[in-house]
Design an enzyme around this catalytic site. Structure first.
Site, PDB file in Angstrom:
ATOM      1  N   ASP A   9       0.815  -1.217   0.000  1.00  0.00           N
ATOM      2  CA  ASP A   9       0.000   0.000   0.000  1.00  0.00           C
ATOM      3  C   ASP A   9       0.848   1.267   0.000  1.00  0.00           C
ATOM      4  O   ASP A   9       2.070   1.223   0.171  1.00  0.00           O
ATOM      5  CB  ASP A   9      -0.944   0.005   1.223  1.00  0.00           C
ATOM      6  CG  ASP A   9      -0.242  -0.418   2.522  1.00  0.00           C
ATOM      7  OD1 ASP A   9       1.001  -0.363   2.577  1.00  0.00           O
ATOM      8  OD2 ASP A   9      -0.933  -0.801   3.472  1.00  0.00           O
ATOM      9  N   ASN A  44      -7.020  -3.253  14.690  1.00  0.00           N
ATOM     10  CA  ASN A  44      -8.424  -3.600  14.411  1.00  0.00           C
ATOM     11  C   ASN A  44      -8.544  -4.773  13.442  1.00  0.00           C
ATOM     12  O   ASN A  44      -9.623  -5.033  12.913  1.00  0.00           O
ATOM     13  CB  ASN A  44      -9.183  -2.372  13.882  1.00  0.00           C
ATOM     14  CG  ASN A  44      -8.626  -1.880  12.548  1.00  0.00           C
ATOM     15  OD1 ASN A  44      -7.734  -2.498  11.966  1.00  0.00           O
ATOM     16  ND2 ASN A  44      -9.137  -0.767  12.060  1.00  0.00           N
ATOM     17  N   HIS A  58      -6.893  -5.098  10.488  1.00  0.00           N
ATOM     18  CA  HIS A  58      -6.707  -4.821   9.057  1.00  0.00           C
ATOM     19  C   HIS A  58      -5.395  -5.406   8.553  1.00  0.00           C
ATOM     20  O   HIS A  58      -4.436  -5.571   9.307  1.00  0.00           O
ATOM     21  CB  HIS A  58      -6.844  -3.325   8.730  1.00  0.00           C
ATOM     22  CG  HIS A  58      -5.714  -2.441   9.147  1.00  0.00           C
ATOM     23  ND1 HIS A  58      -5.884  -1.340   9.957  1.00  0.00           N
ATOM     24  CD2 HIS A  58      -4.396  -2.452   8.845  1.00  0.00           C
ATOM     25  CE1 HIS A  58      -4.725  -0.727  10.126  1.00  0.00           C
ATOM     26  NE2 HIS A  58      -3.795  -1.381   9.467  1.00  0.00           N
ATOM     27  N   GLU A 105      -9.469  -2.027   5.823  1.00  0.00           N
ATOM     28  CA  GLU A 105     -10.101  -1.812   7.125  1.00  0.00           C
ATOM     29  C   GLU A 105     -11.303  -2.737   7.300  1.00  0.00           C
ATOM     30  O   GLU A 105     -11.834  -3.267   6.319  1.00  0.00           O
ATOM     31  CB  GLU A 105     -10.557  -0.350   7.223  1.00  0.00           C
ATOM     32  CG  GLU A 105      -9.427   0.679   7.145  1.00  0.00           C
ATOM     33  CD  GLU A 105      -8.641   0.805   8.447  1.00  0.00           C
ATOM     34  OE1 GLU A 105      -8.546  -0.177   9.204  1.00  0.00           O
ATOM     35  OE2 GLU A 105      -8.112   1.911   8.698  1.00  0.00           O
TER      36      GLU A 105
HETATM   37  C1  GLP Z   1      -0.373   0.111   8.602  1.00  0.00           C
HETATM   38  C2  GLP Z   1       0.108  -0.694   7.413  1.00  0.00           C
HETATM   39  C3  GLP Z   1      -0.023  -2.196   7.676  1.00  0.00           C
HETATM   40  C4  GLP Z   1       0.610  -2.526   9.020  1.00  0.00           C
HETATM   41  C5  GLP Z   1      -0.085  -1.774  10.116  1.00  0.00           C
HETATM   42  C6  GLP Z   1       0.467  -2.067  11.496  1.00  0.00           C
HETATM   43  O1  GLP Z   1      -1.752   0.125   8.658  1.00  0.00           O
HETATM   44  N1  GLP Z   1      -0.606  -0.370   6.221  1.00  0.00           N
HETATM   45  O2  GLP Z   1       0.588  -2.924   6.622  1.00  0.00           O
HETATM   46  O3  GLP Z   1       0.503  -3.920   9.256  1.00  0.00           O
HETATM   47  O4  GLP Z   1       0.098  -0.379   9.848  1.00  0.00           O
HETATM   48  O5  GLP Z   1       1.605  -1.309  11.713  1.00  0.00           O
HETATM   49  P1  GLP Z   1       2.600  -1.453  12.949  1.00  0.00           P
HETATM   50  O6  GLP Z   1       3.505  -2.577  12.580  1.00  0.00           O
HETATM   51  O7  GLP Z   1       3.301  -0.147  12.992  1.00  0.00           O
HETATM   52  O8  GLP Z   1       1.764  -1.749  14.133  1.00  0.00           O
END
Ligand code: GLP
Length: 262
Positions: free
Chosen positions: A67, A136, A138, A143
């Site tokens: 993304d 959450n 995702h 989402e």
């Molecule tokens: C963002 C990214 C996800 C990632 C998530 C959790 O939403 N798009 O790919 O898994 O953050 O991030 P973190 O590893 O900082 O908790």
């Protein structure tokens, strides 16, 4: 689903990096699906070390990231393009032509999404998709309520995701509220999936993903329908799982092989 619970986050991170390195040792030209976020930073650091130690090559793979934020150009310091160069690509010296992220600043985002899907297909599909998980549930930026069959498209981020991302932006800076993300169907097309979760903040999402009902309310739960998923987590992220005894019997301390069938 193979569930590997490591005593520490360091152990979980190292295990995830080793799985990527094992694939690259066997097939340096593999197609990787890559993720961003705080969880992945130490994974990429460990992978860089493994390449430096000669465990595998790190300059022949092709990659597709999950993304990118809508509206951020590739050189914006908080863009995922920038993140990937900073945390992985520059150190490995992987040619830019082999690395792909959706262009969040494309004038026509729907056309960019279609182009991205076509590029993945033209590369022969993704061999190993690395995933983190949002608090959450995702994956990518899909989402809760995302179609479980979705393809790459623009998604509006939930308020909680925007707040979670705020820590990466300067004080007072606007945090993007839209992202261009691979869809859940796109992720499910990958041949193998490796999801890494560390820390207590992910415990509820991990339990929903592995043991909850398959539901768009927890997008990661669709991974229960994928034939080749490895969940690597630490004890904190595993805290809400109900069948921990079983997982730890099959894979004590997250060990990959115990002589028993997985
Ligand atoms: C963002 C990214 C996800 C990632 C998530 C959790 O939403 N798009 O790919 O898994 O953050 O991030 P973190 O590893 O900082 O908790």
């Amino acid at each position: 689903m193979k569930i590997l619970i490591h005593p520490t986050s360091e152990g979980a991170v190292k295990a995830a990096a080793l799985q990527i390195a094992d694939l690259l040792a066997a097939r340096p030209e593999a197609v990787l699906g890559l993720a961003t976020g705080g969880t992945m930073e130490p994974v990429y650091a460990a992978l860089i070390d493994l390449v430096a130690e000669g465990q595998c090559r790190g300059d022949r793979f092709t990659s597709f990231n999950l993304d990118e934020y809508v509206g951020l150009s590739a050189d914006h310091p908080q863009s995922y393009h920038h993140y990937m160069r900073r945390h992985l690509f520059d150190a490995l010296g992987v040619p830019a032509a082999q690395t792909h992220l959706p262009a969040g600043d494309a004038p026509d985002l729907a056309a960019e999404a279609q182009r991205y899907e076509a590029r993945i297909a033209a590369a022969g599909g993704i061999d190993l998709q690395l995933l983190g998980i949002g608090a959450n549930g995702h994956i990518g930026f899909n989402e809760p309520s995302s179609s479980l069959a979705s393809r790459t498209r623009v998604k509006t981020l939930t308020r909680s995701t925007v707040e979670a991302n705020r820590r990466f932006f300067a004080e007072g800076e606007a945090v993007p509220v839209h992202a261009l993300t691979m869809g859940i169907g796109t992720v499910m097309d990958a041949r193998h999936i490796l999801l890494l979760a560390t820390g207590a903040g992910k415990a509820r999402a991990v339990a929903g993903m592995a043991e909850g009902p398959v539901s768009a309310a927890c997008p990661a739960s669709i991974l229960q329908m994928h034939p080749s998923v490895v969940l690597v987590c630490d004890r904190a992220a595993a805290a809400d799982l109900r069948m921990t005894d079983y997982y730890e019997t099959v894979h004590p301390d997250g060990a990959e092989r115990t002589g028993e069938p997985a």
